[in-house]
Design an enzyme around this catalytic site. Structure first.
Site, PDB file in Angstrom:
ATOM      1  N   LYS A 128       2.742   9.196   6.969  1.00 53.07           N
ATOM      2  CA  LYS A 128       1.663   9.626   6.069  1.00 53.07           C
ATOM      3  C   LYS A 128       1.097  10.982   6.475  1.00 53.07           C
ATOM      4  O   LYS A 128       0.610  11.726   5.619  1.00 53.07           O
ATOM      5  CB  LYS A 128       0.542   8.587   6.051  1.00 53.07           C
ATOM      6  CG  LYS A 128       0.912   7.348   5.264  1.00 53.07           C
ATOM      7  CD  LYS A 128      -0.287   6.460   5.056  1.00 53.07           C
ATOM      8  CE  LYS A 128       0.086   5.182   4.322  1.00 53.07           C
ATOM      9  NZ  LYS A 128      -0.842   4.095   4.592  1.00 53.07           N
ATOM     10  N   LYS A 207      12.062   1.397  -6.153  1.00 52.21           N
ATOM     11  CA  LYS A 207      10.992   0.429  -5.857  1.00 52.21           C
ATOM     12  C   LYS A 207       9.793   0.719  -6.759  1.00 52.21           C
ATOM     13  O   LYS A 207       9.378   1.872  -6.880  1.00 52.21           O
ATOM     14  CB  LYS A 207      10.599   0.589  -4.384  1.00 52.21           C
ATOM     15  CG  LYS A 207       9.358  -0.174  -3.967  1.00 52.21           C
ATOM     16  CD  LYS A 207       8.933   0.217  -2.552  1.00 52.21           C
ATOM     17  CE  LYS A 207       7.744  -0.563  -2.057  1.00 52.21           C
ATOM     18  NZ  LYS A 207       6.436  -0.132  -2.389  1.00 52.21           N
ATOM     19  N   LYS A 210       3.022   2.817  -7.134  1.00 54.49           N
ATOM     20  CA  LYS A 210       2.054   3.738  -7.751  1.00 54.49           C
ATOM     21  C   LYS A 210       2.482   5.188  -7.486  1.00 54.49           C
ATOM     22  O   LYS A 210       2.347   6.040  -8.333  1.00 54.49           O
ATOM     23  CB  LYS A 210       0.657   3.517  -7.163  1.00 54.49           C
ATOM     24  CG  LYS A 210       0.011   2.237  -7.644  1.00 54.49           C
ATOM     25  CD  LYS A 210      -1.335   2.016  -7.004  1.00 54.49           C
ATOM     26  CE  LYS A 210      -1.245   1.399  -5.638  1.00 54.49           C
ATOM     27  NZ  LYS A 210      -1.201  -0.035  -5.527  1.00 54.49           N
TER      28      LYS A 210
HETATM   29  P1  ADP Z   1       2.252   0.977  -3.917  1.00 52.85           P
HETATM   30  O1  ADP Z   1       3.654   1.280  -3.408  1.00 52.85           O
HETATM   31  O2  ADP Z   1       2.241   0.787  -5.396  1.00 52.85           O
HETATM   32  O3  ADP Z   1       1.225   2.006  -3.465  1.00 52.85           O
HETATM   33  P2  ADP Z   1       1.030  -0.708  -1.932  1.00 52.85           P
HETATM   34  O4  ADP Z   1       1.694   0.045  -0.820  1.00 52.85           O
HETATM   35  O5  ADP Z   1      -0.439  -0.493  -2.155  1.00 52.85           O
HETATM   36  O6  ADP Z   1       1.831  -0.409  -3.296  1.00 52.85           O
HETATM   37  O7  ADP Z   1       1.339  -2.246  -1.744  1.00 52.85           O
HETATM   38  C1  ADP Z   1       0.395  -3.286  -1.742  1.00 52.85           C
HETATM   39  C2  ADP Z   1       1.156  -4.583  -1.503  1.00 52.85           C
HETATM   40  O8  ADP Z   1       2.107  -4.834  -2.569  1.00 52.85           O
HETATM   41  C3  ADP Z   1       1.992  -4.569  -0.205  1.00 52.85           C
HETATM   42  O9  ADP Z   1       1.876  -5.840   0.399  1.00 52.85           O
HETATM   43  C4  ADP Z   1       3.415  -4.323  -0.662  1.00 52.85           C
HETATM   44  O10 ADP Z   1       4.366  -4.904   0.215  1.00 52.85           O
HETATM   45  C5  ADP Z   1       3.435  -4.983  -2.049  1.00 52.85           C
HETATM   46  N1  ADP Z   1       4.374  -4.249  -2.952  1.00 52.85           N
HETATM   47  C6  ADP Z   1       4.178  -3.007  -3.439  1.00 52.85           C
HETATM   48  N2  ADP Z   1       5.201  -2.625  -4.238  1.00 52.85           N
HETATM   49  C7  ADP Z   1       6.077  -3.643  -4.234  1.00 52.85           C
HETATM   50  C8  ADP Z   1       7.361  -3.855  -4.861  1.00 52.85           C
HETATM   51  N3  ADP Z   1       7.908  -2.931  -5.653  1.00 52.85           N
HETATM   52  N4  ADP Z   1       7.990  -5.019  -4.634  1.00 52.85           N
HETATM   53  C9  ADP Z   1       7.431  -5.962  -3.829  1.00 52.85           C
HETATM   54  N5  ADP Z   1       6.239  -5.835  -3.221  1.00 52.85           N
HETATM   55  C10 ADP Z   1       5.549  -4.693  -3.406  1.00 52.85           C
END
Ligand code: ADP
Ligand code: TRP
Length: 340
Positions: A128, A207, A210
């Site tokens: 990050k 994947k 956001k």
């Molecule tokens: P993003 O990638 O949208 O920013 P986050 O990192 O905030 O998502 O993830 C929040 C939770 O959701 C975590 O526990 C993460 O493992 C799960 N998660 C996020 N995207 C996915 C995905 N595409 N498939 C499965 N789990 C996900």
């Protein structure tokens, strides 16, 4: 298991474990967050007789967003998503991290037990911080606040995605360092990572995230939901020709939500030809409406009753503080600070 300090490996018995997890308030929760994080955590908590702790990590969000209006909105979206997906506030404790100020005090104390190189070498910090013009100390000590979130409540099991595995190891290292120096104080938590949990693909096949702007928001109104489904990327096989379900993003998402019969029905349509991707997308749209009917109804209700959501969070914070203040006193006493 109650708040007693018990380091035995009892966590295979989820029925006795105190489960805790948090999600940052960094945007609207999407289908990937719901299937990959929220639903599995709620399902796990149903197996436990103990109250589970679910919170919105809005202080962690400050490491990436300092926009008051956006943060407030996103906190509400995440809260509504948890409640719409079935979080039971009678049994479980649901709160905002920032409504429990004790966690910041504990994080400071834990900072004093955390070796600097352990944080400097954390993968998530390295990733990050790479592209930032200003790397804050908040980002650096992110795992220490996360450790405080967890050990503040004597949590046993922490359902998280694979990317959070190292943060749980850091949590255990910090808690062990404290216990070794000052005697048994903290419960050592375990990560609960569902290895078989697949990564939910986004509308472009990567994947769903956001950060890639490739997500489906199941709480969108029908028009917006349909629009995002229609924009799923497909190949250009002509309508009449048979299509390969195994390389199709629409099929991949459909399969995640459908019954085996529905899945094989769609597969046969792909293989038979004379079936277009537009039709498959419509079927996915209808399926999402059907599978998430209750969640959507609840979400739209909560949208019109935001005070109810806020009240649930206020009540949850009171319950959380009943636990956190006791644990903090345990810590204060060990350090020769006044017990409040
Ligand atoms: P993003 O990638 O949208 O920013 P986050 O990192 O905030 O998502 O993830 C929040 C939770 O959701 C975590 O526990 C993460 O493992 C799960 N998660 C996020 N995207 C996915 C995905 N595409 N498939 C499965 N789990 C996900
Ligand atoms: N770091 C976690 C994430 O980004 C969110 C989080 C903060 C968390 N504190 C936590 C998760 C405590 C589990 C337990 O997904």
């Amino acid at each position: 298991m109650k708040s007693g300090i018990n380091q035995k490996k009892i966590y295979n018995f989820a029925d006795m474990a105190r489960i805790l997890t948090g999600i940052q308030s960094s945007g609207k929760p999407h289908l990937g967050n719901i299937l990959g994080a929220i639903k599995p955590a709620l399902n796990l908590s149903k197996k436990s007789n103990e109250a589970s702790f679910f919170f919105i990590a809005d202080l962690h969000t400050l490491t990436s967003s300092r926009d008051a209006k956006k943060n407030q909105e996103n906190t509400l979206y995440v809260a509504m998503a948890w409640l719409a997906c079935g979080l039971d506030t009678q049994k479980d404790v649901f709160y905002l991290q920032s409504d429990v100020p004790e966690v910041c005090e504990l994080a400071w104390i834990l900072n004093c037990f955390t070796p600097f190189p352990m944080l400097a070498n954390a993968h998530s910090f390295k990733d990050k911080s790479q592209n930032l013009s200003m790397v804050s100390s908040g980002l650096f000590t992110y795992p220490v606040l996360m450790a405080a979130d967890i050990i503040m409540y004597d949590a046993n099991l922490v359902p998280v995605g694979k990317d959070q595995k190292q943060h749980l190891e850091i949590t255990r290292d910090i808690a062990s360092a404290f216990n070794n120096q000052l005697g048994e104080t903290f419960v050592l938590p375990e990560a609960f990572i569902q290895e078989e949990m697949m990564t939910i693909p986004g509308i472009d096949g990567r994947k769903m995230s956001k950060s890639y702007n490739n997500y489906i928001n199941i709480f969108d109104d029908e028009k917006a939901l349909k629009k995002s489904i229609l924009s799923i990327v497909t190949d250009s096989t002509p309508l009449e020709q048979p299509k390969n379900p195994d390389t199709c993003n629409v099929f991949a998402l459909y399969k995640l939500l459908a019954t085996p019969e529905q899945t094989s029905d769609l597969k046969n349509k792909y293989l038979a030809g004379n079936f277009g991707f537009g039709q498959a997308k419509n079927m996915l749209f209808e399926l999402i409406l059907e599978v998430f009917k209750n969640e959507r109804e609840k979400y739209f209700y909560l949208e019109k009753n935001k005070d109810f959501v806020d009240n649930e969070l206020i009540k949850g914070a009171q319950k959380a503080r009943d636990v956190s203040s006791k644990v903090l006193n345990r810590v204060r006493q060990k350090l020769g600070l006044r017990v409040l």
